[in-house]
Motif scaffolding. Structure first.
Motif, mmCIF file in Angstrom:
data_model
loop_
_atom_site.group_PDB
_atom_site.id
_atom_site.type_symbol
_atom_site.label_atom_id
_atom_site.label_comp_id
_atom_site.label_asym_id
_atom_site.label_seq_id
_atom_site.Cartn_x
_atom_site.Cartn_y
_atom_site.Cartn_z
ATOM 1 N N LYS A 172 -78.480 8.642 -3.429
ATOM 2 C CA LYS A 172 -79.666 9.181 -4.093
ATOM 3 C C LYS A 172 -79.281 10.413 -4.898
ATOM 4 O O LYS A 172 -78.182 10.963 -4.736
ATOM 5 N N ALA A 173 -80.153 10.839 -5.768
ATOM 6 C CA ALA A 173 -79.901 12.020 -6.597
ATOM 7 C C ALA A 173 -79.928 13.278 -5.738
ATOM 8 O O ALA A 173 -80.811 13.445 -4.892
ATOM 9 N N ILE A 174 -78.935 14.142 -5.945
ATOM 10 C CA ILE A 174 -78.835 15.415 -5.231
ATOM 11 C C ILE A 174 -78.960 16.531 -6.267
ATOM 12 O O ILE A 174 -78.221 16.541 -7.256
ATOM 13 N N GLU A 175 -79.875 17.434 -6.063
ATOM 14 C CA GLU A 175 -80.116 18.479 -7.053
ATOM 15 C C GLU A 175 -78.841 19.276 -7.328
ATOM 16 O O GLU A 175 -78.195 19.789 -6.415
ATOM 17 N N GLY A 176 -78.486 19.368 -8.603
ATOM 18 C CA GLY A 176 -77.327 20.134 -9.024
ATOM 19 C C GLY A 176 -75.998 19.440 -8.818
ATOM 20 O O GLY A 176 -74.947 19.973 -9.173
ATOM 21 N N LYS A 177 -76.018 18.212 -8.266
ATOM 22 C CA LYS A 177 -74.766 17.513 -7.978
ATOM 23 C C LYS A 177 -74.697 16.106 -8.555
ATOM 24 O O LYS A 177 -73.685 15.431 -8.388
ATOM 25 N N GLY A 178 -75.735 15.632 -9.182
ATOM 26 C CA GLY A 178 -75.746 14.237 -9.599
ATOM 27 C C GLY A 178 -76.140 13.367 -8.430
ATOM 28 O O GLY A 178 -77.124 13.641 -7.737
ATOM 29 N N TYR A 179 -75.354 12.314 -8.161
ATOM 30 C CA TYR A 179 -75.624 11.439 -7.038
ATOM 31 C C TYR A 179 -74.809 11.863 -5.823
ATOM 32 O O TYR A 179 -73.777 12.527 -5.926
ATOM 33 N N GLY A 180 -75.269 11.456 -4.646
ATOM 34 C CA GLY A 180 -74.560 11.705 -3.398
ATOM 35 C C GLY A 180 -75.036 10.743 -2.338
ATOM 36 O O GLY A 180 -75.959 9.944 -2.556
ATOM 37 N N LEU A 181 -74.417 10.786 -1.150
ATOM 38 C CA LEU A 181 -74.789 9.920 -0.043
ATOM 39 C C LEU A 181 -75.568 10.721 0.996
ATOM 40 O O LEU A 181 -75.142 11.807 1.399
ATOM 41 N N VAL A 182 -76.706 10.152 1.418
ATOM 42 C CA VAL A 182 -77.597 10.839 2.344
ATOM 43 C C VAL A 182 -77.868 9.932 3.545
ATOM 44 O O VAL A 182 -78.016 8.709 3.403
ATOM 45 N N CYS A 183 -77.944 10.538 4.737
ATOM 46 C CA CYS A 183 -78.201 9.780 5.965
ATOM 47 C C CYS A 183 -79.663 9.341 6.056
ATOM 48 O O CYS A 183 -80.571 10.098 5.714
ATOM 49 N N ASP A 184 -79.861 8.129 6.579
ATOM 50 C CA ASP A 184 -81.206 7.622 6.833
ATOM 51 C C ASP A 184 -81.694 8.020 8.219
ATOM 52 O O ASP A 184 -82.894 8.004 8.495
ATOM 53 N N ARG A 185 -80.763 8.341 9.124
ATOM 54 C CA ARG A 185 -81.145 8.737 10.472
ATOM 55 C C ARG A 185 -80.096 9.688 11.030
ATOM 56 O O ARG A 185 -79.016 9.833 10.467
ATOM 57 N N LYS A 186 -80.398 10.320 12.139
ATOM 58 C CA LYS A 186 -79.454 11.245 12.739
ATOM 59 C C LYS A 186 -78.238 10.491 13.272
ATOM 60 O O LYS A 186 -78.360 9.455 13.927
ATOM 61 N N LEU A 187 -77.042 11.040 12.988
ATOM 62 C CA LEU A 187 -75.795 10.451 13.457
ATOM 63 C C LEU A 187 -74.986 11.512 14.178
ATOM 64 O O LEU A 187 -75.034 12.699 13.829
ATOM 65 N N SER A 188 -74.199 11.080 15.168
ATOM 66 C CA SER A 188 -73.419 12.052 15.931
ATOM 67 C C SER A 188 -72.162 11.406 16.509
ATOM 68 O O SER A 188 -72.178 10.235 16.909
ATOM 69 N N THR A 189 -71.100 12.183 16.513
ATOM 70 C CA THR A 189 -69.878 11.786 17.229
ATOM 71 C C THR A 189 -69.498 12.883 18.213
ATOM 72 O O THR A 189 -68.328 13.046 18.557
ATOM 73 N N LYS A 190 -70.466 13.659 18.635
ATOM 74 C CA LYS A 190 -70.210 14.737 19.586
ATOM 75 C C LYS A 190 -69.831 14.185 20.960
ATOM 76 O O LYS A 190 -69.035 14.775 21.683
ATOM 77 N N GLU A 191 -70.414 13.029 21.305
ATOM 78 C CA GLU A 191 -70.073 12.412 22.582
ATOM 79 C C GLU A 191 -68.840 11.526 22.407
ATOM 80 O O GLU A 191 -68.540 11.052 21.305
ATOM 81 N N ASP A 192 -68.120 11.310 23.497
ATOM 82 C CA ASP A 192 -66.920 10.474 23.448
ATOM 83 C C ASP A 192 -67.310 9.033 23.122
ATOM 84 O O ASP A 192 -68.075 8.393 23.838
ATOM 85 N N THR A 193 -66.782 8.550 22.000
ATOM 86 C CA THR A 193 -67.025 7.171 21.608
ATOM 87 C C THR A 193 -65.707 6.548 21.188
ATOM 88 O O THR A 193 -64.832 7.210 20.636
ATOM 89 N N PHE A 194 -65.583 5.257 21.450
ATOM 90 C CA PHE A 194 -64.336 4.571 21.104
ATOM 91 C C PHE A 194 -64.214 4.375 19.599
ATOM 92 O O PHE A 194 -63.152 4.538 19.021
ATOM 93 N N ASP A 195 -65.320 4.020 18.961
ATOM 94 C CA ASP A 195 -65.315 3.773 17.512
ATOM 95 C C ASP A 195 -66.125 4.842 16.792
ATOM 96 O O ASP A 195 -67.186 5.252 17.264
ATOM 97 N N LEU A 196 -65.609 5.256 15.647
ATOM 98 C CA LEU A 196 -66.355 6.175 14.791
ATOM 99 C C LEU A 196 -67.301 5.363 13.922
ATOM 100 O O LEU A 196 -66.937 4.294 13.425
ATOM 101 N N PRO A 197 -68.545 5.817 13.729
ATOM 102 C CA PRO A 197 -69.500 5.065 12.908
ATOM 103 C C PRO A 197 -68.976 4.836 11.492
ATOM 104 O O PRO A 197 -68.493 5.761 10.836
ATOM 105 N N THR A 198 -69.063 3.580 11.044
ATOM 106 C CA THR A 198 -68.688 3.217 9.683
ATOM 107 C C THR A 198 -69.951 3.223 8.827
ATOM 108 O O THR A 198 -70.878 2.451 9.079
ATOM 109 N N LEU A 199 -69.958 4.082 7.817
ATOM 110 C CA LEU A 199 -71.160 4.250 6.999
ATOM 111 C C LEU A 199 -71.155 3.384 5.746
ATOM 112 O O LEU A 199 -72.214 2.931 5.298
ATOM 113 N N VAL A 200 -69.983 3.182 5.162
ATOM 114 C CA VAL A 200 -69.865 2.357 3.957
ATOM 115 C C VAL A 200 -68.599 1.513 4.083
ATOM 116 O O VAL A 200 -67.554 2.004 4.535
ATOM 117 N N THR A 201 -68.693 0.242 3.695
ATOM 118 C CA THR A 201 -67.534 -0.650 3.663
ATOM 119 C C THR A 201 -67.453 -1.295 2.287
ATOM 120 O O THR A 201 -68.426 -1.900 1.823
#
Length: 497
Positions: free
Chosen positions: A28-57
């Motif tokens: 989406k458009a980011i003020e002063g930056k052109g386009y950028g990627l924005v989260c649709d929901r809260k994401l976290s890797t603070k807890e121990d997880t085997f896989d890191l979330p893949t956001l774009v493929t």
């Protein structure tokens, strides 16, 4: 020549058609930056997880690099002909040639323009033919090669003043070479040049797009990756890109990271890049960056009255420069300038150039110092000098003085335009706000670096002046000067008035 822009709302359809997967993020458009990627929901890797979330493929077949261009050339014989005469000089130039053709094809199809007479099959469409319509407007891409003449005045006295001039000169020569080579091919001459579909400004724009969006992938090397190339920079990035086992390019959330819903995710464009490098390649300066070093690179001109200057430049084999860096944490300064050491060695120090003939009868220019052939070590004269007990301190003093004077001249040039630092866009109606703010940050950064470096060089110079060999040499010079004055006085006619 650039095709009409597609709204960013059309990107999901393109992504779906080409198997690009977005998970919990959107562009989406980011003020002063052109386009950028924005989260649709809260994401976290603070807890121990085997896989890191893949956001774009992004599938491997969409990644644009020199190998991808070569594969495309196998499908389009007309493009292969163009590539054979105007490409293959560098990965960047080859990719630019591909992007140039895709923008022409996109412009032609968007305008429902008939193909060149008798050449309706020219150009094989691919996903990039449509994706180039999502590229930024040239006015929004603030890479200095796209600045206006008024805006480039803001760079006077900075390290980018000469760098941008040199880059534009190189791009001009490159564009003219492409035009000359492709003009001999009827189909491309008709498509690109006879109908004036392409101009030099387009070539500069595509170069700026490539430099500002190119990624260094772990296995694929320098590449452009659609959709991921829209992500913005931060000194505190929350995601990173990688390649998975299927050679797909993926965007992953960093370990020990929280991202809120609606928050922009960012990558780092490089912790070690200087303010000048960031502005030159990406069109902005990050004032929040605190890691690594502040640095700058300046050209170094040989002494204008040095009879050996041309021979030194030829044997050195590369443009002479001064590199200065200051650690952002400790403030420690370091510098290097291989040519400055060679520049300060003269015939009276044992430097000699000889033209010798090799076994094949070819004549070569060779450089000797103290009767030793040092042609292969012209970039390492600092070591040669430091290993010479009698001349080390004296020649080092000359070099330090030369570098210090060069940096002082650069600082004086920056200070001459210091009034620019307090200007606002209202003071400069012909200058875009982003160009002004970036130029001010660059000027402030380089002023601080230069002052620190000049101070460090002065300390180094004072230390060298106390060396016993330097003291003895300067003393002998004073004695010789005094003797010369006495001799001139004794030769004067007696005044009997």
């Amino acid at each position: 020549m650039l095709p009409p822009h597609l709204p960013i709302e059309a990107l999901p359809a393109w992504a779906l058609l080409n198997d690009v997967a977005f998970v919990d993020v959107k562009v989406k458009a980011i003020e002063g930056k052109g386009y950028g990627l924005v989260c649709d929901r809260k994401l976290s890797t603070k807890e121990d997880t085997f896989d890191l979330p893949t956001l774009v493929t992004v599938p491997h077949n969409l990644v644009l690099n020199i190998e991808a261009v070569e594969e495309y050339a196998k499908e389009d014989r007309n493009f292969k002909q163009l590539l054979d005469v105007a490409g293959h000089h560098s990965a960047r130039g080859t990719i630019l040639l591909f992007l140039l053709v895709q923008t022409v094809l996109a412009s032609r199809t968007s305008a429902s323009e008939p193909a060149a007479t008798g050449h309706s099959s020219v150009g094989v469409s691919n996903p990039w033919t449509e994706y180039v319509k999502f590229l930024p407007d040239p006015l929004d891409l603030l890479v200095p090669t796209l600045w206006t003449e008024h805006e480039r005045l803001l760079l006077r006295g900075t390290s980018l003043e000469s760098a941008v001039k040199a880059k534009i000169s190189a791009l001009t020569a490159e564009f003219l070479a492409v035009r000359e080579a492709s003009s001999d091919i009827l189909v491309w001459n008709e498509m690109l040049w006879e109908r004036e579909m392409v101009g030099f400004r387009d070539w500069i724009f595509l170069d700026a797009v490539y430099r500002s969006r190119c990624l260094e992938l772990p296995r694929s090397g320098q590449s452009m990756v659609p959709c991921i190339d829209m992500i913005n920079h931060s000194a505190n990035p929350t995601v990173y890109y990688d390649e998975n086992a299927r050679d797909e390019t993926v965007l992953l959330l960093r370990p020990d990271t929280d991202v809120s819903s609606g928050e922009e995710v960012t990558i780092s464009y490089g912790d070690a890049k200087s303010a000048a490098e960031m502005l030159f390649s990406y069109g902005f300066v990050d004032p929040a960056s605190t890691a690594g070093e502040d640095s700058l690179v300046l050209p170094l001109d040989p002494f204008p009255d040095d009879p050996l200057a041309k021979a030194k430049l030829v044997t050195f084999g590369k443009p002479p420069k001064i590199h200065v860096a200051r650690d952002k944490g400790s403030g420690a300064v370091r510098w290097k300038s291989p040519f400055a050491y060679l520049m300060c060695v003269n015939e009276e120090d044992g430097l000699e150039f000889r033209v010798l003939q090799d076994n094949d009868g070819n004549r070569q220019l060779r450089i000797f110092w103290l009767d030793e052939d040092v042609t292969e070590r012209t970039t390492d004269f600092e070591t040669l000098i430091r290993n010479h007990k009698e001349l080390s301190a004296l020649l080092s003093l000359r070099t330090v003085t030369v570098v210090q004077e060069s940096l002082q001249a650069q600082l004086d040039s920056l200070g001459f335009n210091s009034e620019l630092d307090s200007m606002t866009p209202s003071d400069l109606p012909l200058v875009r706000e982003g160009c002004l703010s970036s130029a001010i940050l660059l000027r402030q950064s380089e002023t601080d670096i230069l002052r620190s470096a000049i101070e460090a060089l002065e300390k180094e110079r004072c230390t060298l002046l106390e060396d016993k060999t330097v003291v003895a040499y300067l003393g002998s010079m004073e004695t010789a000067k005094s003797d010369l004055v006495d001799e001139e006085a004794s030769n004067e006619d007696d005044d009997f008035s």
